[in-house]
Design a protein around this motif. Structure first.
Motif, short mmCIF file in Angstrom:
data_model
loop_
_atom_site.label_atom_id
_atom_site.label_comp_id
_atom_site.label_asym_id
_atom_site.label_seq_id
_atom_site.Cartn_x
_atom_site.Cartn_y
_atom_site.Cartn_z
N ILE A 1 -2.62 10.91 -8.18
CA ILE A 1 -1.43 11.68 -8.55
C ILE A 1 -1.52 12.12 -10.00
O ILE A 1 -1.19 13.26 -10.35
N VAL A 2 -2.00 11.23 -10.88
CA VAL A 2 -2.19 11.61 -12.28
C VAL A 2 -3.26 12.70 -12.38
O VAL A 2 -3.13 13.64 -13.17
N ASP B 1 -9.44 6.06 -2.95
CA ASP B 1 -9.22 4.62 -2.87
C ASP B 1 -8.00 4.19 -3.70
O ASP B 1 -7.36 3.19 -3.39
N HIS B 2 -7.72 4.94 -4.76
CA HIS B 2 -6.64 4.57 -5.67
C HIS B 2 -5.69 5.76 -5.79
O HIS B 2 -5.91 6.68 -6.57
N GLY C 1 0.83 -1.20 0.00
CA GLY C 1 0.00 0.00 0.00
C GLY C 1 0.86 1.25 0.00
O GLY C 1 2.07 1.19 0.22
N THR C 2 0.26 2.39 -0.22
CA THR C 2 0.99 3.64 -0.37
C THR C 2 1.69 4.04 0.92
O THR C 2 1.08 4.06 2.00
N ASN C 3 2.96 4.37 0.80
CA ASN C 3 3.75 4.88 1.93
C ASN C 3 3.95 6.38 1.69
O ASN C 3 4.83 6.79 0.93
N TYR C 4 3.11 7.19 2.36
CA TYR C 4 3.12 8.64 2.10
C TYR C 4 4.43 9.30 2.52
O TYR C 4 4.76 10.37 2.02
N GLU D 1 -2.12 18.36 -0.83
CA GLU D 1 -2.06 17.22 -1.75
C GLU D 1 -2.21 15.90 -1.00
O GLU D 1 -2.89 14.98 -1.45
N ARG D 2 -1.58 15.81 0.16
CA ARG D 2 -1.67 14.57 0.93
C ARG D 2 -3.11 14.32 1.40
O ARG D 2 -3.60 13.19 1.34
N LYS D 3 -3.78 15.35 1.87
CA LYS D 3 -5.18 15.19 2.29
C LYS D 3 -6.05 14.75 1.12
O LYS D 3 -6.94 13.90 1.28
N PHE D 4 -5.78 15.31 -0.05
CA PHE D 4 -6.55 14.92 -1.24
C PHE D 4 -6.34 13.44 -1.57
O PHE D 4 -7.31 12.71 -1.84
#
Length: 290
Positions: free
Chosen positions: A160-161, A154-155, A134-137, A146-149
């Motif tokens: 990011i795109v 879910d994906h 899973g994503t490691n912020y 951007e992180r809150k967004f």
């Protein structure tokens, strides 16, 4: 992934790693050797020259040929998955480089270049972790907004795109880039989404359960009964032969299991850490120029 010299035979033969099947299977190999010796002793003392056992040898020779064909199919299927994953990551490297070059040619501001440079690198790091646990912020270069967004999605790779698309549309509305420029960049951004989709397909679609179950049952049944077919012809030497055959057949299945999901951290998995770092370096070199 282990980096090695394929021409160094002695190093490859005698260097053991955690993924080396000899270190994984040594307990089972000892068991097969002792079990076969026990069968040989029983045949020698209680069933000397058993007629039924003599006939088994020819049957097991045919079965050995059949199982070798099945294992060849199993290995090819697993390697195809590994190679497709490698090709998709190669395409990601190319799309990242091409996108960075196109953005540089549009004479954007240093702020815009830095923005896209951050997120192209973020995407590579994101899907690397996305395909594992899973994503490691903490690995990503993000603003608080951007992180809150992204945390609300879910994906995360698609998010990011989406951030890059939003910035491109802002630049188009401001007249900084044209509709033609947007279409040129769209091809590479679509390549990002295609890459993560293909990698998710590889990861989430293992070999069908019936195939996997049949392979394991067939291999287990063959190797565990193999000593009975060999003891009449080879006596106590059959312990060495049966152990070696067990090692070869089971090793092929273990290696196939390891490479069919190529995005983890095993020795034979793809070097996604290295490739993600390479993408970051390429993009930084192109877009972060003063």
């Amino acid at each position: 992934m282990i980096t090695y010299n394929p021409k160094s035979w002695l190093t490859l033969i005698f260097h053991l790693t955690k993924s080396d099947t000899l270190s994984i299977l040594w307990k089972e190999l000892v068991f097969i050797f002792i079990f076969t010796m026990g069968v040989a002793l029983a045949e020698d003392f209680f069933f000397p020259k058993a007629v039924v056992l003599e006939k088994l040898f020819s049957i097991y020779s045919i079965l050995g040929f059949v199982i070798s064909l099945l294992l060849a199919f199993r290995t090819n299927t697993a390697y195809d998955r590994w190679w497709e994953g490698r090709k998709k990551w190669g395409e990601l490297v190319n799309d990242s480089r091409n996108l960075a070059v196109k953005l540089t040619a549009m004479d954007l501001s240093l702020e815009d270049n830095h923005y896209f440079g951050r997120h192209i690198g973020n995407f590579a790091l994101c899907i690397k972790e996305h395909l594992r646990e899973g994503t490691n912020y903490s690995l990503l270069d993000l603003t608080e907004e951007e992180r809150k967004f992204l945390e609300a999605l879910d994906h995360v790779p698609s998010g990011i795109v989406e951030l890059m698309y939003r910035r491109l549309h802002q630049l188009k509305k401001a007249g900084v880039i044209s509709e033609e420029d947007l279409l040129r960049l769209d091809k590479n951004l679509n390549g990002f989404i295609d890459c993560v989709g293909a990698c998710e397909r590889i990861k989430n679609t293992p070999i069908p359960y019936s195939y996997s179950m049949f392979f394991k049952k067939f291999i287990f049944s063959y190797v565990i009964t193999l000593p009975f077919a060999f003891v009449v012809n080879f006596g106590y030497y059959s312990a060495i032969i049966a152990t070696f055959i067990f090692y070869v057949f089971v090793s092929i299945e273990i290696l196939a299991e390891e490479i069919e999901d190529p995005f983890g951290q095993d020795d034979n998995d793809l070097p996604t850490d290295e490739m993600a770092g390479r993408i970051q370096g390429i993009v930084k070199t192109i877009l972060d120029k003063p």
